[in-house]
Every structure is written in structure tokens, then in C-alpha cells.
Design an enzyme around this catalytic site. Structure first.
Site, short mmCIF file in Angstrom:
data_model
loop_
_atom_site.label_atom_id
_atom_site.label_comp_id
_atom_site.label_asym_id
_atom_site.label_seq_id
_atom_site.Cartn_x
_atom_site.Cartn_y
_atom_site.Cartn_z
N SER A 192 0.81 -1.23 0.00
CA SER A 192 0.00 0.00 0.00
C SER A 192 0.84 1.27 0.00
CB SER A 192 -0.90 -0.01 1.24
OG SER A 192 -1.39 1.29 1.50
N TYR B 261 -1.01 6.24 -4.43
CA TYR B 261 -2.01 7.32 -4.44
C TYR B 261 -1.21 8.54 -4.85
CZ TYR B 261 -5.29 4.87 -1.24
OH TYR B 261 -6.19 4.02 -0.64
N THR C 285 -4.35 3.69 -7.63
CA THR C 285 -5.71 3.72 -7.08
C THR C 285 -6.33 5.07 -7.42
OG1 THR C 285 -5.22 2.15 -5.35
CG2 THR C 285 -7.09 3.59 -4.97
N ARG D 71 -15.68 8.80 6.45
CA ARG D 71 -15.55 7.65 7.34
C ARG D 71 -15.96 8.03 8.76
NH1 ARG D 71 -10.07 4.95 4.72
NH2 ARG D 71 -10.84 5.07 2.59
N HIS E 247 -13.50 -0.05 -3.38
CA HIS E 247 -12.61 0.25 -2.26
C HIS E 247 -13.10 -0.39 -0.96
CE1 HIS E 247 -9.10 3.05 -1.67
NE2 HIS E 247 -9.31 2.65 -0.43
#
Ligand code: FMN
Length: 388
Positions: free
Chosen positions: A111, A133, A159, A168, A282
Site C-alpha cells: 500500500s 495514491y 488507485t 468515514r 474500495h
């Protein structure tokens, strides 16, 4: 006494084990879905709607789940999705996931928000993919892309479904934040989970020091407790197909676009020179209320032409994987269950999870009368509601 992970009989069981093992803010961070969980429900509903139609009395003794994709022969059409902060859930979590994937011959994606340097993971587990990213900042882009190339990464995953962070709310409700804010509550949560506290957190602090975001920028990022940590990820809402074309001209390895749900975007990815796309919502952590990955898959596959299409979000069973394969996916990535497995059982736990999934695939292939996942045709899929 046997390790707790060995009690797991299916991927879902790791979630129960991890809920007990992890302090609740960390468990919330991994398990959460954004806003009202509509996308999460849509993914489950899509899997329920797609039904398998077995063929009988076929000899399947020579069946194999082996799959070729992007120049590699994998043992099965399953992979480990990129997950940030894994090293906070499991000691050296990224390395644990990558080593398990290497041993099981499945792909694993490092990641952009990992707490382990991509160079370290790539050295220990060659063949790992890297996910970025990126903001629309050419110096930043070139720095990250060149860094991945220098580390020997062969597959770069961009991504693209995070131009802004998803809403969130669950993080605030679950008292999880980046930067991580030390508090009495967090300390108590840690003390009531001593296996995690000493086996993961204290061990990390002693051996690696305070974790930093290692892979989001050309250089080292901020420590997870730094105030400026959000700013360090850069503004991603300006990143566009022009930047993808630029990356294509610079990056010599395989290029994959993750987060595709619209067929036209699969066509644009092909035009920009991508080698594959990943249909993804995602893990229901970004825009709530999207189309389910599985529902988006057929449209993306037909628009993508020869471009291989992979998928993730909500797949847990061998039967789930086979449904996606029948609808045109070449590889199915799975996130949370592998991270739960890493948290409760380290590398052996992740390998146990992969073994369970492979056993489900093998058993289901026999019951479906197929020798390879790719031979599961559209005729062996019934979509409930299609015949109304
Ligand atoms: C804890 C966690 C962290 C994640 N971090 C990233 C990330 O850094 N980059 C990324 O592209 N996707 C990230 N994702 C999304 C996954 O790559 C993947 O799309 C999703 O988890 C798949 O759904 P599943 O968890 O239901 O299998 C993350 C998901 C989770 C659960």
C-alpha cells in the site's frame, strides 16, 4: 495450546478472532464501511443474486486453479489487496502479507499508506506489486514512480477512486484517527489487549521505532502521530488521465488502474496504455451508494476488450471468487480477512486463510464440473431476477 488462528474454518472466522485481538479503534479502522453501508450491502446482495449452475458427471480429477496473468503463473485467481497501516494491526504486517503471498504464489499489493518501506517488502518478497495514491504534481509522481522502479517493482497499481477521502464517520465514532492521538482511552484499549500491545505495538516501537508513512511520497513520510500527516498525502482531486498517460511514458512495468466502476473508464484506461484494471468500490470505504463491484463487472469487461479485468470488494468464499471469474474477472483481490489473519496469526495465519480459500475453490470446481476457473462459462451462472 494451538494458535487461535487455526480455529478459523472460513475467511469470515478471522473477523471474529480479530475483533477480540485488536483494540477497538483499530478493529473499527479495518472493518468499517463509509456512511450508511449501502455499497457494502450492494456487494453482498449482488453475490446473493448471482447463482451457480453445476454440471454433473464430468471428470474433474485433473482440475487446477492455476492462473496466468500479467506475465506470471499464479497458484489461484486470488490476491491480497493493498491495505494501509497493516503494520499497526500485525507485527511487520506488510512483510507478513507479502511473505505469505510469495509462499502461496498469489499476488500481494504493497500500500501507498503502508508503514513499511516498499523497498524492504520488495527485497523480502520479490514480485510484490506496489499501489500508489498520487497528486497531480509531476515531481511527486516521478519521484514515486522512479522509486518503485528502483525497488524492482514490476507492477504499479494506481488507485483512482480516492480523489477525496471517503466520509468515514465510523473512524470518529470508533475513536480512530490519523494522526494517531495518544489518549488515556487508547492506552486502556491497548492494556486490555496485551497480545496486540506487546506482540505488535511495543515490539514495533522497540525494533523499528515510531511507524512512519513510508510510501506515499518520493521520500519518507511523517510519523503516524505527526500533526501534518493528512497534508503530506497531497491533494489528489486534480490527478487525471493526463497524469496516467505521463506515468505510462515513464513506467516500464505493468500498469494497473484500481477503482474502475464505469465501462467508459475501462476504455480510457486501455487508451492510456494500462495493462489491466481492477473493478473496485474500495471495500465500501469511499463513495457510499455505488454500484456493487460484481454488478459493474460485466459492463467493464465488455468495454475493456482484451485488457484483463480484476475485481475486489466483499469477496469471501471460493464460490464468490468463481462467480466473479464466470462474469469475466481474471483475478479476485481480498482485503480485510487477510489483514485479520495477519493480526491473529502472522504469516502462518495468512497462509491458513489462503489455504482455506484454495480448498473452497478446489471443492467448488469439482462440484461445478469444471477443471479450471476460466472454464466456468456464462451458461453456469443464473442471475436471479433476469428471468422475470
Ligand atoms: C484497512 C484497509 C486499508 C486499505 N488501504 C488501502 C490503500 O492503502 N490503498 C488502496 O488502494 N486500497 C486500500 N484499501 C482497499 C482495499 O485495497 C480493497 O479495495 C478492499 O479492502 C477490498 O474489499 P474487502 O476488504 O471487502 O475484501 C484498504 C482497505 C482496508 C480494509
Amino acid at each position: 495450546m494451538s494458535d487461535p488462528y487455526s480455529q478459523a474454518l472460513s475467511l469470515n472466522d478471522f473477523q471474529t478472532l480479530a475483533r477480540r485481538h485488536l483494540p477497538s479503534p483499530l478493529y473499527t479502522y479495518v472493518s468499517g464501511t463509509c456512511e450508511d453501508g449501502l455499497t457494502h450491502e450492494a456487494n453482498r446482495a449482488a453475490l446473493r443474486r448471482v447463482c451457480l449452475v453445476p454440471r454433473i458427471l464430468r471428470d474433474t480429477t485433473s482440475r487446477t486453479a492455476e492462473t496466468s496473468l500479467l506475465g506470471c503463473a499464479w497458484s489461484a485467481p486470488i490476491g491480497i489487496a493493498p491495505m494501509g497501516l497493516s503494520a499497526l494491526m500485525a507485527y511487520r504486517g506488510d512483510i507478513v502479507l507479502a511473505r505469505a503471498a510469495l509462499a502461496e504464489r498469489i499476488p500481494m499489493v504493497i500500500s501507498a499508506t503502508a508503514l513499511t518501506r516498499l523497498e524492504d517488502v520488495a527485497r523480502i518478497a520479490p514480485g510484490s506489486w506496489f499501489q500508489a495514491y498520487l497528486p497531480a504534481d509531476r515531481a511527486w509522481i516521478d519521484g514515486v514512480v522512479d522509486r518503485a522502479a528502483d525497488a524492482g517493482i514490476g507492477t504499479l497499481v494506481l488507485t483512482a477512486d480516492l480523489p477525496a477521502a471517503g466520509n468515514r464517520e465510523y473512524l470518529a465514532r470508533g475513536r480512530f484517527s490519523t494522526p494517531l492521538k495518544p489518549s488515556l482511552r487508547l492506552a486502556l484499549d491497548g492494556l486490555t489487549h496485551p497480545r496486540w500491545l506487546f506482540g505488535t505495538f511495543v515490539r514495533t516501537l522497540m525494533n523499528q521505532g515510531m511507524p512512519h508513512f513510508e510510501n506515499s511520497m518520493p521520500g519518507r513520510g511523517a510519523p503516524i502521530i505527526a500533526r501534518n500527516v493528512e497534508r503530506e498525502f497531497g491533494a489528489r482531486d486534480g490527478f487525471s488521465w493526463k497524469d496516467v498517460a505521463h506515468i505510462r511514458s515513464r513506467w516500464k512495468g505493468h500498469l494497473v488502474i484500481k477503482g474502475v466502476l464505469h465501462p467508459e473508464d475501462a476504455r480510457l484506461a486501455a487508451d492510456a496504455g494500462a495493462d489491466a484494471v481492477i473493478v473496485s468500490c474500495h471495500g465500501s470505504r469511499q463513495l457510499d451508494g455505488t454500484i456493487a463491484s460484481l454488478d459493474a463487472l460485466p459492463g467493464v469487461v465488455s468495454a475493456a476488450g482484451p485488457l484483463p479485468v480484476m475485481i475486489d470488494s466483499g469477496f469471501r468464499r471460493g464460490s464468490d471468487v468463481l462467480k466473479a471469474i464466470a462474469l469475466g474477472a481474471r483475478m479476485v483481490f481480498i482485503g480485510r480477512p487477510f489483514l485479520y489473519a495477519a493480526a491473529v496469526g502472522g504469516e502462518a495465519g495468512v497462509r491458513h486463510a489462503v489455504t482455506l480459500l484454495k480448498a473452497e475453490l478446489d471443492r467448488n470446481m469439482a462440484m461445478l464440473g469444471i477443471r479450471t476457473p476460466a472454464s466456468l462459462g456464462r451458461d453456469q451462472i443464473h442471475i436471479a431476477g433476469d428471468d422475470r
